[in-house]
Each structure stands twice: as structure tokens, then as C-alpha cells.
Scaffold this motif. Sequence first.
Motif, PDB file in Angstrom:
ATOM      1  N   SER A   1       0.794  -1.231   0.000  1.00 45.76           N
ATOM      2  CA  SER A   1       0.000   0.000   0.000  1.00 45.76           C
ATOM      3  C   SER A   1       0.818   1.269   0.000  1.00 45.76           C
ATOM      4  CB  SER A   1      -0.924   0.019   1.231  1.00 45.76           C
ATOM      5  OG  SER A   1      -0.167   0.250   2.409  1.00 45.76           O
ATOM      6  N   GLY A   2       2.127   1.168  -0.119  1.00 37.33           N
ATOM      7  CA  GLY A   2       2.938   2.366  -0.061  1.00 37.33           C
ATOM      8  C   GLY A   2       3.051   2.951   1.331  1.00 37.33           C
ATOM      9  N   GLY A   3       2.670   2.171   2.371  1.00 33.87           N
ATOM     10  CA  GLY A   3       2.858   2.616   3.741  1.00 33.87           C
ATOM     11  C   GLY A   3       1.596   2.712   4.576  1.00 33.87           C
ATOM     12  N   CYS A   4       0.410   2.757   3.940  1.00 35.29           N
ATOM     13  CA  CYS A   4      -0.825   2.997   4.691  1.00 35.29           C
ATOM     14  C   CYS A   4      -1.144   1.882   5.687  1.00 35.29           C
ATOM     15  CB  CYS A   4      -2.000   3.156   3.727  1.00 35.29           C
ATOM     16  SG  CYS A   4      -1.823   4.472   2.520  1.00 35.29           S
ATOM     17  N   VAL A   5      -1.023   0.634   5.268  1.00 33.98           N
ATOM     18  CA  VAL A   5      -1.458  -0.478   6.117  1.00 33.98           C
ATOM     19  C   VAL A   5      -0.347  -1.491   6.348  1.00 33.98           C
ATOM     20  CG1 VAL A   5      -3.846  -0.208   5.359  1.00 33.98           C
ATOM     21  CG2 VAL A   5      -2.362  -1.829   4.160  1.00 33.98           C
ATOM     22  N   GLU A   6       0.883  -1.125   6.019  1.00 29.15           N
ATOM     23  CA  GLU A   6       1.979  -2.099   6.079  1.00 29.15           C
ATOM     24  C   GLU A   6       2.167  -2.709   7.471  1.00 29.15           C
ATOM     25  OE1 GLU A   6       1.669  -1.460   2.895  1.00 29.15           O
ATOM     26  OE2 GLU A   6       3.785  -1.794   2.448  1.00 29.15           O
ATOM     27  N   ALA A   7       2.049  -1.886   8.524  1.00 27.48           N
ATOM     28  CA  ALA A   7       2.297  -2.393   9.872  1.00 27.48           C
ATOM     29  C   ALA A   7       1.302  -3.474  10.253  1.00 27.48           C
ATOM     30  CB  ALA A   7       2.241  -1.244  10.883  1.00 27.48           C
ATOM     31  N   GLU A   8       0.022  -3.254   9.926  1.00 26.76           N
ATOM     32  CA  GLU A   8      -0.975  -4.267  10.269  1.00 26.76           C
ATOM     33  C   GLU A   8      -0.816  -5.515   9.406  1.00 26.76           C
ATOM     34  OE1 GLU A   8      -5.786  -4.641  10.979  1.00 26.76           O
ATOM     35  OE2 GLU A   8      -4.733  -2.744  11.279  1.00 26.76           O
ATOM     36  N   VAL A   9      -0.467  -5.337   8.147  1.00 29.57           N
ATOM     37  CA  VAL A   9      -0.251  -6.493   7.278  1.00 29.57           C
ATOM     38  C   VAL A   9       0.951  -7.299   7.764  1.00 29.57           C
ATOM     39  CG1 VAL A   9       0.367  -7.214   4.929  1.00 29.57           C
ATOM     40  CG2 VAL A   9      -1.360  -5.430   5.285  1.00 29.57           C
ATOM     41  N   TYR A  10       1.963  -6.610   8.239  1.00 32.49           N
ATOM     42  CA  TYR A  10       3.130  -7.293   8.809  1.00 32.49           C
ATOM     43  C   TYR A  10       2.693  -8.202   9.950  1.00 32.49           C
ATOM     44  CZ  TYR A  10       7.578  -7.875  11.308  1.00 32.49           C
ATOM     45  OH  TYR A  10       8.676  -8.399  11.943  1.00 32.49           O
ATOM     46  N   GLU A  11       1.831  -7.703  10.830  1.00 32.45           N
ATOM     47  CA  GLU A  11       1.363  -8.512  11.957  1.00 32.45           C
ATOM     48  C   GLU A  11       0.523  -9.682  11.481  1.00 32.45           C
ATOM     49  OE1 GLU A  11       2.426  -8.354  14.955  1.00 32.45           O
ATOM     50  OE2 GLU A  11       3.650  -6.571  14.511  1.00 32.45           O
ATOM     51  N   LEU A  12      -0.271  -9.491  10.443  1.00 31.57           N
ATOM     52  CA  LEU A  12      -1.047 -10.603   9.883  1.00 31.57           C
ATOM     53  C   LEU A  12      -0.130 -11.694   9.336  1.00 31.57           C
ATOM     54  CD1 LEU A  12      -3.916  -8.730   7.977  1.00 31.57           C
ATOM     55  CD2 LEU A  12      -4.150 -10.133  10.035  1.00 31.57           C
ATOM     56  N   CYS A  13       0.963 -11.281   8.719  1.00 28.07           N
ATOM     57  CA  CYS A  13       1.926 -12.264   8.220  1.00 28.07           C
ATOM     58  C   CYS A  13       2.549 -13.042   9.376  1.00 28.07           C
ATOM     59  CB  CYS A  13       3.022 -11.569   7.408  1.00 28.07           C
ATOM     60  SG  CYS A  13       2.497 -10.973   5.787  1.00 28.07           S
ATOM     61  N   ARG A  14       2.909 -12.355  10.430  1.00 21.65           N
ATOM     62  CA  ARG A  14       3.485 -13.026  11.598  1.00 21.65           C
ATOM     63  C   ARG A  14       2.492 -14.015  12.198  1.00 21.65           C
ATOM     64  NH1 ARG A  14       8.743 -12.808  12.992  1.00 21.65           N
ATOM     65  NH2 ARG A  14       8.405 -12.236  15.173  1.00 21.65           N
ATOM     66  N   GLN A  15       1.211 -13.623  12.238  1.00 17.51           N
ATOM     67  CA  GLN A  15       0.188 -14.512  12.761  1.00 17.51           C
ATOM     68  C   GLN A  15       0.004 -15.730  11.877  1.00 17.51           C
ATOM     69  OE1 GLN A  15      -1.429 -14.207  15.704  1.00 17.51           O
ATOM     70  NE2 GLN A  15      -2.347 -16.212  15.276  1.00 17.51           N
ATOM     71  N   ALA A  16       0.031 -15.523  10.544  1.00 17.91           N
ATOM     72  CA  ALA A  16      -0.114 -16.642   9.607  1.00 17.91           C
ATOM     73  C   ALA A  16       1.026 -17.637   9.764  1.00 17.91           C
ATOM     74  CB  ALA A  16      -0.181 -16.115   8.179  1.00 17.91           C
ATOM     75  N   LEU A  17       2.235 -17.141  10.007  1.00 22.94           N
ATOM     76  CA  LEU A  17       3.364 -18.033  10.228  1.00 22.94           C
ATOM     77  C   LEU A  17       3.177 -18.842  11.513  1.00 22.94           C
ATOM     78  CD1 LEU A  17       6.353 -15.734   9.212  1.00 22.94           C
ATOM     79  CD2 LEU A  17       5.770 -17.925   8.175  1.00 22.94           C
ATOM     80  N   ALA A  18       2.510 -18.233  12.497  1.00 23.09           N
ATOM     81  CA  ALA A  18       2.324 -18.914  13.776  1.00 23.09           C
ATOM     82  C   ALA A  18       1.225 -19.966  13.725  1.00 23.09           C
ATOM     83  CB  ALA A  18       2.004 -17.885  14.869  1.00 23.09           C
ATOM     84  N   ASP A  19       0.106 -19.641  13.037  1.00 22.61           N
ATOM     85  CA  ASP A  19      -1.029 -20.578  13.071  1.00 22.61           C
ATOM     86  C   ASP A  19      -1.246 -21.346  11.774  1.00 22.61           C
ATOM     87  OD1 ASP A  19      -2.376 -18.800  11.328  1.00 22.61           O
ATOM     88  OD2 ASP A  19      -3.427 -17.816  12.962  1.00 22.61           O
ATOM     89  N   GLY A  20      -0.511 -20.981  10.700  1.00 26.53           N
ATOM     90  CA  GLY A  20      -0.628 -21.715   9.447  1.00 26.53           C
ATOM     91  C   GLY A  20      -1.904 -21.474   8.675  1.00 26.53           C
ATOM     92  N   GLU A  21      -2.653 -20.422   9.026  1.00 25.18           N
ATOM     93  CA  GLU A  21      -3.936 -20.150   8.398  1.00 25.18           C
ATOM     94  C   GLU A  21      -3.825 -19.067   7.331  1.00 25.18           C
ATOM     95  OE1 GLU A  21      -6.804 -21.771   8.942  1.00 25.18           O
ATOM     96  OE2 GLU A  21      -5.742 -23.093  10.345  1.00 25.18           O
ATOM     97  N   THR A  22      -4.478 -19.301   6.174  1.00 25.75           N
ATOM     98  CA  THR A  22      -4.593 -18.289   5.131  1.00 25.75           C
ATOM     99  C   THR A  22      -5.819 -17.428   5.416  1.00 25.75           C
ATOM    100  OG1 THR A  22      -3.533 -19.648   3.448  1.00 25.75           O
ATOM    101  CG2 THR A  22      -4.966 -17.889   2.670  1.00 25.75           C
ATOM    102  N   VAL A  23      -5.668 -16.108   5.345  1.00 25.61           N
ATOM    103  CA  VAL A  23      -6.788 -15.204   5.608  1.00 25.61           C
ATOM    104  C   VAL A  23      -6.853 -14.144   4.519  1.00 25.61           C
ATOM    105  CG1 VAL A  23      -6.681 -15.539   8.110  1.00 25.61           C
ATOM    106  CG2 VAL A  23      -5.390 -13.665   7.061  1.00 25.61           C
ATOM    107  N   VAL A  24      -8.054 -13.601   4.325  1.00 24.61           N
ATOM    108  CA  VAL A  24      -8.257 -12.446   3.449  1.00 24.61           C
ATOM    109  C   VAL A  24      -8.817 -11.316   4.305  1.00 24.61           C
ATOM    110  CG1 VAL A  24      -9.468 -11.501   1.456  1.00 24.61           C
ATOM    111  CG2 VAL A  24      -8.636 -13.862   1.402  1.00 24.61           C
ATOM    112  N   GLN A  25      -8.161 -10.167   4.260  1.00 23.47           N
ATOM    113  CA  GLN A  25      -8.546  -9.016   5.081  1.00 23.47           C
ATOM    114  C   GLN A  25      -8.796  -7.814   4.184  1.00 23.47           C
ATOM    115  OE1 GLN A  25      -8.530  -8.906   8.687  1.00 23.47           O
ATOM    116  NE2 GLN A  25      -9.542  -6.931   8.402  1.00 23.47           N
ATOM    117  N   ARG A  26      -9.879  -7.083   4.473  1.00 22.42           N
ATOM    118  CA  ARG A  26     -10.160  -5.845   3.721  1.00 22.42           C
ATOM    119  C   ARG A  26      -9.707  -4.641   4.538  1.00 22.42           C
ATOM    120  NH1 ARG A  26     -15.531  -4.788   0.350  1.00 22.42           N
ATOM    121  NH2 ARG A  26     -14.275  -6.175  -0.962  1.00 22.42           N
ATOM    122  N   PHE A  27      -9.043  -3.712   3.859  1.00 28.41           N
ATOM    123  CA  PHE A  27      -8.617  -2.466   4.471  1.00 28.41           C
ATOM    124  C   PHE A  27      -9.270  -1.315   3.723  1.00 28.41           C
ATOM    125  CE2 PHE A  27      -5.275  -5.450   5.439  1.00 28.41           C
ATOM    126  CZ  PHE A  27      -4.967  -5.178   6.769  1.00 28.41           C
TER     127      PHE A  27
END
Length: 380
Positions: free
Chosen positions: A51-77
Motif C-alpha cells: 500500500s505504499g505505507g498505509c497499512v503495512e504495519a498491520e499487514v506485517y502482523e497478519l503475516c506473523r500470525q499466519a506463520l504462527a497458526d498456518g492459516e490463510t486469511v483475506v482481510q479488507r482495508f
Amino acid sequence: MLDIADELHRWAEEGRDFAVATVVAVGGSAPRGPGAALAVDGGGKVIGSVSGGCVEAEVYELCRQALADGETVVQRFGYSDEDAFAAGLTCGGTLDIMVTPVAADAPWRSVFRAVLAGAAQGEPVAVARVVRGPAGLLGRALAVRPDGPHEGSIGGGAELDRTAAAEARAMLDAGRTGTVGLSEDGSHCPGGLTLLVEANVPPPRMIVFGAVDFAAALVRAGKFLGYHVTLCDARPVFATRDRFPEADDIVVDWPHRYLRRARTDGRTVLCVLTHDAKFDIPLLKEALRMPVAFVGAMGSRRTHLDRDRRLRDVGLTEGELARLRSPIGLDLGARTPEETALSIAAEIVAARRGGTGVPLTGSESPIHAEGGERGGVAAA
């Protein structure tokens, strides 16, 4: 995802676990289009952008969570007037982002490795991933190349895989990235599955004719825009590597003769800077009858009028002449070679994206066109 293929391929070859966040759909004005990606490895290293910076921090946390639980998710921003400081897009658009963990035991890891290896080597390859559908299929992927069988599965059976592979191959042929809807029996249906197809094709070509003083600046601009740039001139004393160090190829030949044998397609850009009738007329006669994206020619308005008359004399039709952008470039008041190259590059981008070239200040039109392309040229 393929926009960061080089680094992701290295991660995959090193055996790293990582999660990839990919833009799968956009609405309204959004900074990046489908296929843009951000990835995070098991150690927390991040590459790419969604997003060029708008939502990167939250997406980063979603990636960390996906690595922890192995789940694929779709999120709308999107943007919320009630909570302007929450993660969202201040530009007013929306982004749908799919976050996929790519661990060693992920069913799509081998597909990712194959696609990333091909993209990193500049080969034509496409990956189709389920971005909407039953939870058990979300993130499933298959890969296709121009020829040969597909690799992987979207998990809905052989017939659905064949249909998905055919759709992905068609988008690869067109050099497009985007979504396509399928039903579970393999037919098109908005109520079934939605696939994101990402296509990797060789970079589009820019051929600059004329080893003049403006050409070196245009070669640099073309490289900056991601083109494979060829410089062609019939005069060996001018068409040299010393004068054009950033060109991918330097060809010493008569321009029209080279163009006849050159590899071109619907993304190719032809820039004629010679403004000499003995070169221009035979070259433009060939160029304006080819299915390329852009044909532009340098010269004064007087030169253009003389060129137009000569092209009519050699048989070009009104429709063919209408494709010629001459004098080449947008009106920026350019004087130097660098400014002129900028004006030419701006016209190429406007033609490719369907832009108007007018200032955004005071304009009511969207800054980012729906789907990222307003013109008829496939994405690079």
C-alpha cells in the motif's frame, strides 16, 4: 507476489518459512494494484509493499500470525471517518489482501518454488490462487507455463484444475494479472470460486531509433520504467556502447530493416528520434502497420507536417496515420535532453494507463484508474 520474486526465490531456496500478503482486489483510489505483495520470513525480515505505507504495519502482523497458526486469511482495508487513526487507506479506497503462510509443509510450497524460480529467471509463468471460496481451498495454487501441463491444484478436482489452468494460461498469454471467477464444476460463475492470476512475462520492449543527443536520456528513462531498451542507428560511429552504456542492446542497421526482423508485441514502444526523412519514412511506414503499443516521432511541427505528407504519399491510411504521436511527448516546456526524455516517458505512461496528461490539481477524475489500466495495453 511476482513483483518480489527474486528475493522470495532466494528465501525458498534457503528453506526459509515465510508468509506472503498479496493484494487481490482494489476499490476506488488505491495506491497499488492486484499482485502487489509484501512478505515476512520467520525471523521477521520484511520485503515488498502492498500500500505504499498505509497499512503495512498491520499487514506485517497478519503475516506473523499466519506463520504462527498456518492459516490463510483475506482481510479488507479501507478508510474510516470515525477512526481516522486506525490502519486504513487515507486515499479513500479499499484493498483486499490475502495472507498465505508458505511453510515447509504447506501444500502449495512446491508450486510457489516453481513459479518463483521461473519468474526470477525471467521466464513466462503464471500462478493461479484461490482468493474466495470454501475455507479449505483458500490459498490453494497451481502454476502454468505457455506450454506443457500445469503444476499443483486448486483443490476442486481435475476438471476445475483444467479450467483454472486454461484461464491462467490465457492471462499469461496477454501478460495480465487479475481475478477470474469460476464455479466448482469448472464454468464461469461469480458465486463459485475466485482466482487471482499473476502473470510474469519478459519486460516490454522500447526501441529507440536514432543515436542523437536526446536518445541517451530516453534510454535511461526507458530503463527506469522497466523496459528492455534497444538503441538502433545506421551510423556505427554514433551507435556505440560508450555513448549508450545503459541500453540493453545496440543495433547498427537501417531502422526499417531492423524493425522488420525485431521481436515486437502489443506492449512494444517505438520512439523515432532521427527526424530525418530518409530514415523516418521507411521506418514509420513499417511501424504504423504493426500491432505495437506506441509509435512516436520527434520533430518540429513543420517537420511533422512534411512527414505526414510523405507518409500519405507512400500509401498510409488515415487510420494508420492516426496512431502516430508526433511531435512526441507531452507539453512540459522541456528544453534539455533529460526534460525531453521525461516528456516522452510521461506520454508513454499516459497512453499505457489511459491518463489525460492534465494536472491533478483541480481535476475531478480518479487518480488511480479501476483495475490499474485505462488504456488497451496489457500490464508489464
